[in-house]
Design an enzyme around this catalytic site. Structure first.
Site, PDB file in Angstrom:
ATOM      1  N   HIS A  78       0.864  -1.183   0.000  1.00 35.71           N
ATOM      2  CA  HIS A  78       0.000   0.000   0.000  1.00 35.71           C
ATOM      3  C   HIS A  78       0.896   1.227   0.000  1.00 35.71           C
ATOM      4  O   HIS A  78       1.798   1.347   0.841  1.00 35.71           O
ATOM      5  CB  HIS A  78      -0.910   0.005   1.240  1.00 35.71           C
ATOM      6  CG  HIS A  78      -2.035  -0.975   1.143  1.00 35.71           C
ATOM      7  ND1 HIS A  78      -3.130  -0.770   0.331  1.00 35.71           N
ATOM      8  CD2 HIS A  78      -2.217  -2.176   1.720  1.00 35.71           C
ATOM      9  CE1 HIS A  78      -3.950  -1.810   0.425  1.00 35.71           C
ATOM     10  NE2 HIS A  78      -3.422  -2.673   1.268  1.00 35.71           N
ATOM     11  N   PHE A 268     -10.991  -8.194  12.799  1.00 39.12           N
ATOM     12  CA  PHE A 268     -11.069  -6.950  13.564  1.00 39.12           C
ATOM     13  C   PHE A 268     -12.465  -6.368  13.428  1.00 39.12           C
ATOM     14  O   PHE A 268     -12.878  -6.015  12.319  1.00 39.12           O
ATOM     15  CB  PHE A 268     -10.004  -5.971  13.055  1.00 39.12           C
ATOM     16  CG  PHE A 268      -8.706  -6.664  12.796  1.00 39.12           C
ATOM     17  CD1 PHE A 268      -8.225  -6.820  11.505  1.00 39.12           C
ATOM     18  CD2 PHE A 268      -8.022  -7.261  13.837  1.00 39.12           C
ATOM     19  CE1 PHE A 268      -7.070  -7.529  11.266  1.00 39.12           C
ATOM     20  CE2 PHE A 268      -6.851  -7.977  13.599  1.00 39.12           C
ATOM     21  CZ  PHE A 268      -6.373  -8.120  12.311  1.00 39.12           C
ATOM     22  N   ASP A 270     -14.806  -4.087  13.007  1.00 38.38           N
ATOM     23  CA  ASP A 270     -14.906  -2.662  12.649  1.00 38.38           C
ATOM     24  C   ASP A 270     -16.276  -2.411  12.036  1.00 38.38           C
ATOM     25  O   ASP A 270     -17.216  -3.150  12.309  1.00 38.38           O
ATOM     26  CB  ASP A 270     -13.803  -2.335  11.652  1.00 38.38           C
ATOM     27  CG  ASP A 270     -14.130  -2.919  10.290  1.00 38.38           C
ATOM     28  OD1 ASP A 270     -14.017  -2.225   9.288  1.00 38.38           O
ATOM     29  OD2 ASP A 270     -14.559  -4.090  10.247  1.00 38.38           O
ATOM     30  N   ASP A 344      -9.906  -4.685   1.971  1.00 38.11           N
ATOM     31  CA  ASP A 344      -9.455  -4.105   0.689  1.00 38.11           C
ATOM     32  C   ASP A 344     -10.517  -4.338  -0.396  1.00 38.11           C
ATOM     33  O   ASP A 344     -10.809  -3.456  -1.208  1.00 38.11           O
ATOM     34  CB  ASP A 344      -8.114  -4.709   0.278  1.00 38.11           C
ATOM     35  CG  ASP A 344      -6.982  -4.243   1.202  1.00 38.11           C
ATOM     36  OD1 ASP A 344      -5.959  -4.954   1.285  1.00 38.11           O
ATOM     37  OD2 ASP A 344      -7.141  -3.199   1.862  1.00 38.11           O
TER      38      ASP A 344
HETATM   39  N1  56B Z   1     -11.470  -5.148   9.870  1.00 44.04           N
HETATM   40  C1  56B Z   1     -10.632  -4.228   9.386  1.00 44.04           C
HETATM   41  N2  56B Z   1     -10.873  -2.933   9.660  1.00 44.04           N
HETATM   42  C2  56B Z   1     -10.017  -2.034   9.131  1.00 44.04           C
HETATM   43  C3  56B Z   1      -8.917  -2.366   8.341  1.00 44.04           C
HETATM   44  C4  56B Z   1      -8.282  -1.141   7.998  1.00 44.04           C
HETATM   45  C5  56B Z   1      -7.095  -0.934   7.134  1.00 44.04           C
HETATM   46  N3  56B Z   1      -6.143  -1.998   7.242  1.00 44.04           N
HETATM   47  C6  56B Z   1      -5.145  -2.014   6.189  1.00 44.04           C
HETATM   48  C7  56B Z   1      -4.037  -2.897   6.557  1.00 44.04           C
HETATM   49  C8  56B Z   1      -4.071  -4.026   5.881  1.00 44.04           C
HETATM   50  C9  56B Z   1      -5.218  -4.071   5.002  1.00 44.04           C
HETATM   51  O1  56B Z   1      -4.819  -4.545   3.734  1.00 44.04           O
HETATM   52  C10 56B Z   1      -5.695  -2.641   4.921  1.00 44.04           C
HETATM   53  O2  56B Z   1      -5.100  -2.039   3.817  1.00 44.04           O
HETATM   54  C11 56B Z   1      -9.013  -0.124   8.598  1.00 44.04           C
HETATM   55  N4  56B Z   1     -10.032  -0.695   9.257  1.00 44.04           N
HETATM   56  C12 56B Z   1     -11.154  -0.081   9.951  1.00 44.04           C
HETATM   57  O3  56B Z   1     -12.118   0.212   8.936  1.00 44.04           O
HETATM   58  C13 56B Z   1     -12.772   1.450   9.267  1.00 44.04           C
HETATM   59  C14 56B Z   1     -12.319   2.475   8.251  1.00 44.04           C
HETATM   60  O4  56B Z   1     -12.999   2.202   7.060  1.00 44.04           O
HETATM   61  P1  56B Z   1     -13.008   3.373   5.955  1.00 44.04           P
HETATM   62  O5  56B Z   1     -13.661   4.565   6.621  1.00 44.04           O
HETATM   63  O6  56B Z   1     -13.775   2.806   4.817  1.00 44.04           O
HETATM   64  O7  56B Z   1     -11.540   3.664   5.626  1.00 44.04           O
HETATM   65  C15 56B Z   1     -12.286   1.827  10.647  1.00 44.04           C
HETATM   66  O8  56B Z   1     -13.059   1.159  11.623  1.00 44.04           O
HETATM   67  C16 56B Z   1     -10.884   1.239  10.641  1.00 44.04           C
HETATM   68  O9  56B Z   1     -10.410   1.000  11.956  1.00 44.04           O
HETATM   69  C17 56B Z   1      -8.673  -3.739   8.078  1.00 44.04           C
HETATM   70  O10 56B Z   1      -7.719  -4.148   7.398  1.00 44.04           O
HETATM   71  N5  56B Z   1      -9.568  -4.614   8.623  1.00 44.04           N
END
Ligand code: 56B
Length: 367
Positions: A78, A268, A270, A344
């Protein structure tokens, strides 16, 4: 004798009667997140899982992950993620996951909080706006990823922090005050207990992912993502877990990212991955809950609906992982890689305007 002492007394008697010894302090650490997620799933009436769709999704996701050769390497690919395999990246990831929450906005796409950074001055929103803001601050010689800086209210004044998180639009970063509190609190605890060093914190966990998650939840209130569901305490620990996962991915399982129990980390919980799980048909909502989500209605933190969405999503990823391993027992897939892939994937669908159902709207510092 207090209730707690009675419980311990009874427990010791029970252990002795069963011929069990005292609890083994050297037993490997457990986070209890997956166990709590299953409890939530077993007691959910507004969120359901669908095994037929889960089996279909497993086939499709396994195929896509194999085609893309999806692995921990994707993390560093990234453009905004740090590439150096050193302490600066450890500090960056800690700062990022300390503040990795609640980017969603009530405003139109063009008016929401956004950060301009990088080639062609691209505008970043959501999670990427946080990463861009940190990179921009470092380029401007603001030591925003140094824990000692966070506790120095002269140097790290509110004015400096407003500059770090300045927006290209009228909307400021959501929960700005809470983010400042997280930085100050974490900086103080790191100073008091870990020589102001994130590396020291990691070393104290002795290469246990679960141990590091538990250490964060025990020592840092701002990582203690827990709630009460059906009168039982449940641990979701989203930011503590994604911190460990980001370390593991950024360092490709070596050095500061080396853990001997990384598969104990769950999805996670989210607001983005539940949305894609719904789009894939893996989870579904009761009519009143679906109505609230489609009307962009707020769901308060700790509300049963919120916990059912978060807990069932963690359990859905576990079932998806098991289905994938049935298809291919040697697949290099754990909950982390599945989660990262689905996050992603969700962002790709959002970019292509394919958002099927909105994500749920809970405003909190937990995710
Ligand atoms: N379950 C989960 N939640 C994740 C991520 C990530 C980014 N991780 C990076 C690292 C490796 C991956 O390849 C990603 O490139 C952010 N979030 C959560 O999402 C929300 C933001 O959303 P939006 O407003 O649309 O950007 C917010 O709660 C944020 O905490 C993830 O990976 N998994």
């Amino acid at each position: 004798m207090s209730d707690d002492e009675v419980d311990h007394e009874l427990l010791d008697l029970l252990r002795k009667s069963l011929g069990l010894g005292p609890p083994d302090p050297s037993a490997p650490p457990e986070t209890k997140v997956l166990q709590n997620a299953e409890f939530i799933y077993d007691n959910s009436i507004d969120v359901a899982l669908d095994m037929r769709h889960t089996k279909v999704a497993a086939i499709d996701i396994l195929k896509q992950m194999q085609e893309r050769e999806y692995s921990t390497k994707a993390w560093s690919e990234h453009t905004l993620h740090p590439k150096a395999k050193d302490e600066s990246t450890v500090n960056f990831i800690f700062t990022m996951d300390l503040l990795n929450f609640s980017f969603w906005s009530e405003k139109e796409e063009g008016d929401r909080f956004a950060v301009k950074y990088g080639e062609e001055e691209k505008r970043w929103t959501g999670y990427w706006s946080l990463v861009a803001a940190l990179q921009r601050a470092l380029d401007e010689d603001i030591p925003i990823t140094t824990p000692g800086f966070w506790v120095d209210e002269e140097e790290c004044s509110e004015e400096v922090l407003r500059k770090v998180f300045r927006s290209e639009t009228e909307e400021e970063i959501p929960l700005f005050e809470e983010r400042v509190r997280c930085l100050r609190e974490a900086g103080q605890i790191l100073e008091e207990e870990f020589d102001s060093s994130v590396v020291t914190l990691i070393e104290d966990a002795k290469n246990s992912a679960a141990g590091l998650v538990n250490l964060l939840a025990e020592r840092f209130p701002c990582f203690r993502d827990e709630a009460t569901f059906e009168r039982k305490k449940v641990r979701l620990l989203k930011r503590a877990q994604i911190f460990v996962a980001d370390l593991w991915a950024a360092f490709e399982g070596e050095g500061y990212g080396e853990f001997n129990d990384i598969d104990k980390i769950t999805m996670f919980a989210d607001y983005r991955v539940p949305q894609i799980l719904h789009t894939l048909g893996c989870i579904s909502y009761s009519p009143p809950l679906e109505k609230r989500i489609r009307n962009y209605g707020i769901i308060e933190p700790g509300h049963s609906w919120e916990l059912q969405i978060r807990g069932c999503s963690i359990w859905a990823i576990e079932l998806l992982r098991r289905e994938i391993l049935k298809l291919q027992p040697d697949a290099k897939v754990n909950a982390i890689l599945l989660d990262f892939f689905l996050y992603d994937f969700a962002k790709e669908k959002e970019k292509n305007g394919e958002e099927a159902i909105p994500h749920h709207r809970t405003r909190s510092i937990w995710y």
